[in-house]
Design an enzyme around this catalytic site. Structure first.
Site, PDB file in Angstrom:
ATOM      1  N   GLN A  60      22.181 -20.043   7.031  1.00 61.88           N
ATOM      2  CA  GLN A  60      21.546 -19.169   6.099  1.00 61.88           C
ATOM      3  C   GLN A  60      22.773 -17.412   6.050  1.00 61.88           C
ATOM      4  OE1 GLN A  60      17.385 -19.765   5.103  1.00 61.88           O
ATOM      5  NE2 GLN A  60      17.103 -18.218   3.559  1.00 61.88           N
ATOM      6  N   ASP A  61      21.576 -17.276   7.381  1.00 64.49           N
ATOM      7  CA  ASP A  61      22.777 -16.139   7.683  1.00 64.49           C
ATOM      8  C   ASP A  61      23.092 -15.555   9.240  1.00 64.49           C
ATOM      9  OD1 ASP A  61      19.856 -15.470   7.733  1.00 64.49           O
ATOM     10  OD2 ASP A  61      19.496 -13.629   6.875  1.00 64.49           O
ATOM     11  N   PRO A  62      23.818 -15.341   9.567  1.00 62.15           N
ATOM     12  CA  PRO A  62      24.148 -15.136  10.501  1.00 62.15           C
ATOM     13  C   PRO A  62      22.404 -14.602  11.657  1.00 62.15           C
ATOM     14  CG  PRO A  62      24.995 -14.212   9.452  1.00 62.15           C
ATOM     15  CD  PRO A  62      24.460 -14.130   9.016  1.00 62.15           C
ATOM     16  N   HIS A 131      16.911 -11.692   7.331  1.00 65.17           N
ATOM     17  CA  HIS A 131      17.542 -11.667   6.040  1.00 65.17           C
ATOM     18  C   HIS A 131      17.610 -10.268   5.253  1.00 65.17           C
ATOM     19  CE1 HIS A 131      16.425 -16.169   6.211  1.00 65.17           C
ATOM     20  NE2 HIS A 131      15.174 -15.754   6.345  1.00 65.17           N
TER      21      HIS A 131
END
Length: 219
Positions: A60-62, A131
């Protein structure tokens, strides 16, 4: 054979992409800590050439903790503690792949160098704020990456874990690629069907049945 520059080079000239880069640059210039470091944001493409991709694992995101993210989804630097989701991936591997030994680190470059594209759908994040960069435009870019892989490559394996990754199913032609879905490996959901999904062995069976070398998952 096409390379990343051929298929997504023009995308980097688009106003939305320039805007995303500019927003990240401004945040860094204003003293905010952004992960991964600037020189590592596009590491997924550095470690896995377009023509070498066999498997796509979508994140999804880091990671948003110190020294964790280095541009490969789920991966962390060798000296950093293995995050819970990756630990659960390793647990599944010990059950799924004969002889797999629980690794002592979470550095997945070995997977990337074998053709496993470890792609986060959002490429940057502010420290401690999951996010936080979800609306910068990164997802438009990574959707394009998935679309060009779907279009220009054959017989890839896409591993879509969790509802966010599974939204990308619509970008993939299942008649030409293998799409495997499961709950996310996070501790919140792994017991709902990630454990026991056998995605790693299924990936290798598909690769071998199509004349490709299987992935050595051992880290």
């Amino acid at each position: 054979m096409k390379n990343w520059t051929d298929v997504i080079g023009k995308e980097k000239e688009q106003p939305y992409f320039q805007h995303a880069l500019q927003q990240v640059h401004l945040a860094r210039a204003n003293g905010k800590t952004i992960y991964p470091p600037q020189e590592e944001v596009f590491n997924a493409f550095k470690y896995t050439a377009f023509e070498d991709v066999k498997v796509v694992i979508l994140g999804q995101d880091p990671y948003h903790g110190a020294n964790q993210a280095h541009g490969l989804a789920f991966s962390v630097k060798p000296e950093v503690a293995i995050p819970p989701s990756l630990l659960n991936m390793y647990k599944e591997l010990t059950q799924d792949i004969s002889g797999f030994q629980m690794p002592s680190n979470g550095y997945l470059v070995k997977w990337a160098e074998q053709g496993v594209l470890l792609l986060n759908t959002v490429l940057t994040v502010e420290r401690g704020m999951a996010h936080s960069h979800a609306n910068l435009g990164w997802e438009r870019f990574t959707d394009k990456v998935i679309a060009v892989l779907n279009e220009h490559r054959e017989k890839l394996v896409f591993l879509l874990w969790g509802s966010h990754a599974q939204k990308k199913d619509k970008l993939i032609d299942r008649t030409r690629h293998l799409v495997l879905t499961a709950p996310h490996p996070s501790p919140l959901s792994a017991h709902r069907g990630f454990f026991g999904c056998h995605h790693f062995s299924k990936t290798n069976s598909y690769l071998e049945s199509n004349g490709m070398k299987p992935i050595d998952w051992q880290i």
